[in-house]
Scaffold this motif. Structure first.
Motif, PDB file in Angstrom:
ATOM      1  N   ARG A 194      32.212  34.129  14.968  1.00 57.06           N
ATOM      2  CA  ARG A 194      31.966  32.122  15.168  1.00 57.06           C
ATOM      3  C   ARG A 194      30.885  32.681  16.249  1.00 57.06           C
ATOM      4  O   ARG A 194      29.817  31.725  15.921  1.00 57.06           O
ATOM      5  CB  ARG A 194      33.292  32.098  15.472  1.00 57.06           C
ATOM      6  N   ARG A 245      20.426  28.414   6.597  1.00 60.47           N
ATOM      7  CA  ARG A 245      21.992  27.832   6.726  1.00 60.47           C
ATOM      8  C   ARG A 245      22.739  29.076   7.141  1.00 60.47           C
ATOM      9  O   ARG A 245      22.160  30.689   7.256  1.00 60.47           O
ATOM     10  CB  ARG A 245      22.239  27.822   4.995  1.00 60.47           C
ATOM     11  N   ARG A 246      24.111  28.885   7.465  1.00 61.83           N
ATOM     12  CA  ARG A 246      24.835  29.992   8.644  1.00 61.83           C
ATOM     13  C   ARG A 246      26.182  29.593   7.001  1.00 61.83           C
ATOM     14  O   ARG A 246      27.109  28.693   7.543  1.00 61.83           O
ATOM     15  CB  ARG A 246      24.997  29.749   9.773  1.00 61.83           C
ATOM     16  N   ARG A 247      26.616  30.511   6.350  1.00 63.27           N
ATOM     17  CA  ARG A 247      28.246  30.682   5.962  1.00 63.27           C
ATOM     18  C   ARG A 247      29.330  31.697   6.488  1.00 63.27           C
ATOM     19  O   ARG A 247      28.926  33.347   6.768  1.00 63.27           O
ATOM     20  CB  ARG A 247      28.681  30.684   5.018  1.00 63.27           C
ATOM     21  N   LEU A 248      30.406  31.305   7.326  1.00 61.99           N
ATOM     22  CA  LEU A 248      31.504  31.987   7.533  1.00 61.99           C
ATOM     23  C   LEU A 248      32.360  32.383   7.024  1.00 61.99           C
ATOM     24  O   LEU A 248      33.629  31.319   6.637  1.00 61.99           O
ATOM     25  CB  LEU A 248      32.033  31.763   9.481  1.00 61.99           C
ATOM     26  N   LEU A 249      32.792  33.621   5.994  1.00 59.52           N
ATOM     27  CA  LEU A 249      33.629  33.535   5.271  1.00 59.52           C
ATOM     28  C   LEU A 249      34.591  34.422   5.800  1.00 59.52           C
ATOM     29  O   LEU A 249      34.674  35.348   5.567  1.00 59.52           O
ATOM     30  CB  LEU A 249      33.092  33.366   3.690  1.00 59.52           C
ATOM     31  N   LEU A 255      30.042  37.255   6.936  1.00 58.35           N
ATOM     32  CA  LEU A 255      28.607  35.895   7.357  1.00 58.35           C
ATOM     33  C   LEU A 255      27.318  35.879   6.820  1.00 58.35           C
ATOM     34  O   LEU A 255      27.049  36.929   6.619  1.00 58.35           O
ATOM     35  CB  LEU A 255      28.343  36.440   9.373  1.00 58.35           C
ATOM     36  N   ASP A 277      21.298  32.552   5.541  1.00 55.42           N
ATOM     37  CA  ASP A 277      20.188  32.053   4.265  1.00 55.42           C
ATOM     38  C   ASP A 277      18.567  32.072   5.564  1.00 55.42           C
ATOM     39  O   ASP A 277      18.730  30.851   6.515  1.00 55.42           O
ATOM     40  CB  ASP A 277      20.098  31.127   3.352  1.00 55.42           C
ATOM     41  N   SER A 286      18.646  35.931   2.561  1.00 54.90           N
ATOM     42  CA  SER A 286      20.004  36.018   3.215  1.00 54.90           C
ATOM     43  C   SER A 286      20.555  36.825   3.616  1.00 54.90           C
ATOM     44  O   SER A 286      19.749  38.223   3.263  1.00 54.90           O
ATOM     45  CB  SER A 286      20.874  36.050   1.704  1.00 54.90           C
TER      46      SER A 286
END
Length: 147
Positions: free
Chosen positions: A47, A59-63, A71, A74, A79
């Motif tokens: 995080r 854009r930031r996505r944590l899965l 992580l 983009d 990306s």
């Protein structure tokens, strides 16, 4: 896989750009205990992680994935991914070696060291000197306490 152990926290991240873009991995920490504790620490690190690329994130996505996190950041044109994994440490060539257990043996008696021979008392007479005033017989000659 055991539930408690020594867990390595591994980060694999995209570095470089264009044709030089590749993934590098590093172990960023260790957690001793249950796997769940290692996952909690790994999530905390994921995080707050700030990747080098892209320079201008859009854009930031944590899965969450089975053994860690992914992580995806983009940028304007590409990306970049960073994978966070918990892995059980099975071997470490740089870990300090544990001391070998030694069976306790009865102590051996210390060998008796013979006392050195007494040093002869210095002569009371004046040393014999040559014409330049240098002793003919060096002072160290014949001493038994020298190697």
């Amino acid at each position: 896989m055991s539930e408690t152990g020594l867990w390595g926290l591994v980060v694999e991240t995209t570095v470089g750009t264009g044709e030089r873009k590749h993934t590098e991995a590093q172990v960023v920490g260790h957690v001793t205990g249950p796997r769940e504790e290692a996952l909690v620490e790994l999530e905390r690190q994921a995080r707050r992680y700030s990747p080098t690329h892209p320079l201008s994130p859009k854009r930031r996505r944590l899965l969450r994935v089975g053994d860690g996190f992914l992580l995806v950041v983009d940028g304007a044109w590409q990306s970049f991914i960073t994978r966070f994994t918990v892995a059980e440490l099975l071997e470490d060539s740089a870990a300090p070696k544990a001391p070998e257990p030694v069976a306790e043996a009865p102590p051996e008696p210390a060998p008796e060291v013979p006392a050195p021979p007494p040093t002869p008392a210095p002569a009371e007479r004046e040393p014999e000197l040559d014409a330049d005033g240098v002793p003919v017989r060096p002072a160290w000659l014949g001493r038994r306490d020298l190697p």
